[in-house]
Design a protein around this motif. Structure first.
Motif, mmCIF file in Angstrom:
data_model
loop_
_atom_site.group_PDB
_atom_site.id
_atom_site.type_symbol
_atom_site.label_atom_id
_atom_site.label_comp_id
_atom_site.label_asym_id
_atom_site.label_seq_id
_atom_site.Cartn_x
_atom_site.Cartn_y
_atom_site.Cartn_z
ATOM 1 N N GLU A 155 -10.018 28.315 23.255
ATOM 2 C CA GLU A 155 -8.918 29.130 22.726
ATOM 3 C C GLU A 155 -8.072 29.696 23.859
ATOM 4 O O GLU A 155 -6.836 29.742 23.768
ATOM 5 N N LEU A 156 -8.724 30.113 24.926
ATOM 6 C CA LEU A 156 -8.008 30.615 26.093
ATOM 7 C C LEU A 156 -7.124 29.530 26.688
ATOM 8 O O LEU A 156 -5.928 29.746 26.965
ATOM 9 N N ALA A 157 -7.674 28.344 26.874
ATOM 10 C CA ALA A 157 -6.910 27.227 27.448
ATOM 11 C C ALA A 157 -5.757 26.819 26.542
ATOM 12 O O ALA A 157 -4.666 26.486 27.016
ATOM 13 N N SER A 158 -5.974 26.850 25.236
ATOM 14 C CA SER A 158 -4.926 26.469 24.290
ATOM 15 C C SER A 158 -3.745 27.425 24.367
ATOM 16 O O SER A 158 -2.584 27.005 24.319
ATOM 17 N N ALA A 159 -4.043 28.717 24.504
ATOM 18 C CA ALA A 159 -2.969 29.706 24.619
ATOM 19 C C ALA A 159 -2.174 29.516 25.900
ATOM 20 O O ALA A 159 -0.934 29.614 25.908
ATOM 21 N N ILE A 160 -2.869 29.245 26.972
ATOM 22 C CA ILE A 160 -2.190 29.019 28.255
ATOM 23 C C ILE A 160 -1.361 27.745 28.197
ATOM 24 O O ILE A 160 -0.215 27.711 28.659
ATOM 25 N N ASP A 161 -1.901 26.703 27.596
ATOM 26 C CA ASP A 161 -1.185 25.436 27.466
ATOM 27 C C ASP A 161 0.109 25.624 26.675
ATOM 28 O O ASP A 161 1.167 25.094 27.051
ATOM 29 N N ALA A 162 0.037 26.385 25.605
ATOM 30 C CA ALA A 162 1.223 26.620 24.776
ATOM 31 C C ALA A 162 2.301 27.410 25.521
ATOM 32 O O ALA A 162 3.496 27.247 25.262
ATOM 33 N N SER A 163 1.878 28.238 26.475
ATOM 34 C CA SER A 163 2.836 29.081 27.222
ATOM 35 C C SER A 163 3.543 28.341 28.341
ATOM 36 O O SER A 163 4.524 28.830 28.887
ATOM 37 N N LYS A 164 3.002 27.156 28.717
ATOM 38 C CA LYS A 164 3.541 26.369 29.837
ATOM 39 C C LYS A 164 3.398 27.086 31.176
ATOM 40 O O LYS A 164 4.111 26.795 32.136
ATOM 41 N N LYS A 165 2.483 28.036 31.247
ATOM 42 C CA LYS A 165 2.242 28.765 32.493
ATOM 43 C C LYS A 165 0.909 28.310 33.096
ATOM 44 O O LYS A 165 0.085 27.690 32.423
ATOM 45 N N ASP A 166 0.693 28.641 34.375
ATOM 46 C CA ASP A 166 -0.614 28.386 34.968
ATOM 47 C C ASP A 166 -1.553 29.540 34.624
ATOM 48 O O ASP A 166 -1.119 30.602 34.159
ATOM 49 N N PHE A 167 -2.845 29.339 34.873
ATOM 50 C CA PHE A 167 -3.850 30.308 34.445
ATOM 51 C C PHE A 167 -3.609 31.696 35.038
ATOM 52 O O PHE A 167 -3.625 32.700 34.318
ATOM 53 N N ILE A 168 -3.378 31.771 36.345
ATOM 54 C CA ILE A 168 -3.222 33.079 36.999
ATOM 55 C C ILE A 168 -1.989 33.799 36.467
ATOM 56 O O ILE A 168 -2.042 34.992 36.140
ATOM 57 N N SER A 169 -0.868 33.085 36.377
ATOM 58 C CA SER A 169 0.364 33.713 35.869
ATOM 59 C C SER A 169 0.156 34.216 34.448
ATOM 60 O O SER A 169 0.551 35.332 34.094
ATOM 61 N N TRP A 170 -0.460 33.365 33.628
ATOM 62 C CA TRP A 170 -0.647 33.756 32.221
ATOM 63 C C TRP A 170 -1.524 34.990 32.097
ATOM 64 O O TRP A 170 -1.202 35.924 31.350
ATOM 65 N N THR A 171 -2.647 35.019 32.807
ATOM 66 C CA THR A 171 -3.557 36.159 32.667
ATOM 67 C C THR A 171 -2.939 37.460 33.179
ATOM 68 O O THR A 171 -3.218 38.536 32.653
ATOM 69 N N HIS A 172 -2.087 37.372 34.182
ATOM 70 C CA HIS A 172 -1.459 38.584 34.733
ATOM 71 C C HIS A 172 -0.254 39.027 33.914
ATOM 72 O O HIS A 172 0.069 40.219 33.883
ATOM 73 N N GLN A 173 0.413 38.081 33.244
ATOM 74 C CA GLN A 173 1.636 38.408 32.496
ATOM 75 C C GLN A 173 1.408 38.562 30.999
ATOM 76 O O GLN A 173 2.301 39.014 30.274
ATOM 77 N N ASN A 174 0.229 38.197 30.532
ATOM 78 C CA ASN A 174 -0.056 38.241 29.093
ATOM 79 C C ASN A 174 -1.372 38.966 28.824
ATOM 80 O O ASN A 174 -2.256 38.459 28.121
#
Length: 519
Positions: A486-505
């Motif tokens: 579920e975590l990977a799916s959310a990041i994939d949908a955002s088109k961001k990398d893991f670090i950017s996504w976790t810090h911005q979301n």
């Protein structure tokens, strides 16, 4: 080495007797563990089979040693050889007599297991691409091997409160973990001159702690003074009564960082005075002069070396479990190649180094089905249950379940970073400095004791960047694959990398984790 070998060979029969007493129930598990660890041997959870761990200082795995390890595995029908997170190799599922055969033949052929466990200086770790890496400061391999030999020469003499670890890193990536270990040496240059920066008092496990660093830089020839200083400090100040607080990091915690460093410096001066220059070392740097051939191939497993036209190929067997038959296939190829080397990594993988472009292409193809190709497939899992006596959960099983779940649900993109899975708080996967980490434990939920993994996020490694992760709570063992998906799916949908996504979301991250956390 004759004296050393004679002493180590003389220990084997007594150990065989002890092992048989353990098998017969005359010696309990903890008493056997206390003696066997120092011999480089641990009883497995079954109480019938054993593990032997080979010392491979700096992760240097010579073709000669690898052929011997394969020979042991083939002889004793061991299907997989485990590559550890400290650049050693382990044989699992062998008998006490087979262990003793490994000891004896290994000693006679220059491959040792003595002191690779227990209250001893463990395998000396080093940046696995040192000597060939484009961004290294200088090659630290000879220094790491010198310290490994220093320990081995007197391995039978140590009486320490617990284990301690030494690491060498060749650049700020800190792949050998100098910033989180008992004693670490970081290669630096000042005005073109080679020095080491020294780190002390760190370590992973229960109550993990990052290292403190000394202000002064040291000459590379002086490293053994520092090795002996931390050893003597540990002997004098370590806790011989409470094993749970017997690591060097607890001495620094007790004294405070400033007093601990001052104490260390006092031991250092004493060692220098007593040694009268006899601990200075001289090394010879290896010359890499192989003729290179360029290749256009690029990918997550091929690394251009600083030597033009030469490459290193990374192989990551899933969970560090290298099939014996695959090791044989690798050896058959590389032993006819010129000047090819193998170095074990701190990530349960290995590098095949000093390949020209054509050879690199050959090795990439040969190893393509032997391990992973994505960061998630490069994940680290300790051996865990049902093998490890101390383990709580099955880390290898959990990693397999994660990878299977992603494959079954057709998410094979390289989205998540490497995951670190420890089957218990001992942190053999160094989950607390991983970007994503899990630590196995038991927990009472609604009156029932269940298997859970503690979720750790946002750990990091690197000079000036190393930090311990944040504990987000506990997830049921069986829910870990679904959570990560579920975590990977959310990041994939955002088109961001893991670090950017976790810090911005952060709100979405908390929402997903909260869904799986059990209280």
């Amino acid at each position: 080495m004759n004296k050393l070998n004679d002493i180590l060979l003389s220990e084997i029969e007594d150990f065989r007797v002890l092992g048989n007493k353990f098998l017969n129930g005359e010696v309990n598990k903890m008493d056997f563990k206390g003696a066997s660890g120092g011999m480089g041997v641990y009883a497995q959870r079954s109480g019938k089979e054993f593990m032997a761990r080979f010392r491979m200082p700096a992760g240097i795995a010579s073709i000669k040693d690898l052929k011997l390890i394969y020979d042991f595995a083939n002889r004793y029908k061991v299907e997989s050889i485990h590559i550890t997170t400290r650049q050693a190799m382990q044989l699992h599922g062998i008998t006490i007599d087979e262990v003793c055969e490994v000891m004896e033949e290994g000693i006679n052929k220059g491959l040792y297991i003595r002191g690779s466990g227990g209250n001893y200086p463990r395998n000396v770790s080093a940046s696995p691409l040192s000597g060939v890496e484009e961004k290294e400061v200088f090659d630290i391999s000879p220094y790491a091997t010198a310290v490994g030999q220093h320990f081995l020469n007197k391995i039978y003499t140590y009486k320490l409160p617990r284990k301690f670890k030494v690491a060498f890193s060749s650049n700020n990536e800190d792949e050998s973990h100098v910033t989180a270990t008992d004693l670490g040496f970081l290669a630096v240059k000042e005005n073109g001159v080679e020095f080491f920066k020294v780190y002390i008092g760190g370590g992973m496990g229960k109550n993990s702690r990052l290292s403190a660093h000394l202000e002064q830089l040291i000459k590379p020839e002086d490293i053994l003074y520092h090795v002996e200083a931390i050893t003597q400090l540990f002997i004098d100040e370590g806790d011989y009564v409470n094993k749970s607080r017997a690591r060097i990091r607890y001495i620094m915690e007790r004294m405070g960082e400033e007093k601990f460093i001052n104490c260390y410096n006092g031991y250092l001066e004493k060692i220098k005075d007593e040694a009268k220059g006899n601990l200075k070392i001289k090394i010879e740097n290896k010359v890499y002069d192989k003729v290179g051939i360029e290749t256009a191939i690029r990918g997550p497993r091929i690394y251009p070396q600083k030597q033009k036209g030469l490459y290193s190929v990374y192989l990551h067997p899933l969970g560090g479990q290298l099939k014996s038959k695959d090791l044989k296939r690798i050896l058959d190829k590389i032993e006819v190649m010129d000047q090819v080397e193998v170095r074990l990594a701190m990530t349960e993988g290995l590098y095949i180094r000093n390949l020209n472009g054509k050879e690199a292409e050959t090795m990439l193809e040969l190893t393509s089905e032997m391990g992973g190709n994505t960061s998630l497939e490069f994940s680290v899992a300790c051996i865990g249950v049902p093998t490890c006596q101390m383990g709580i959960l099955g880390s290898q099983h959990t990693l397999s379940a994660i990878l299977s779940y992603f494959k079954e649900n057709d998410l094979t993109k390289d989205i998540l970073p490497r995951v670190h899975i420890s089957g218990c708080p001992n942190s053999c996967s160094v989950h607390e400095i991983g970007t994503i980490g899990f630590c196995g434990k038991k927990k009472k939920v609604n009156g029932e004791v269940i298997n859970v993994f503690e979720l750790h996020l946002d750990g990091n490694l690197g000079i000036g960047k190393t930090k311990l992760s944040k504990n987000y709570g506990d997830i049921k063992e069986e829910e870990v694959p679904k959570f990560l998906f579920e975590l990977a799916s959310a990041i994939d949908a955002s088109k961001k990398d893991f670090i950017s996504w976790t810090h911005q979301n952060t709100d979405e991250l908390i929402k997903i984790t909260t869904k799986y956390i059990v209280l």
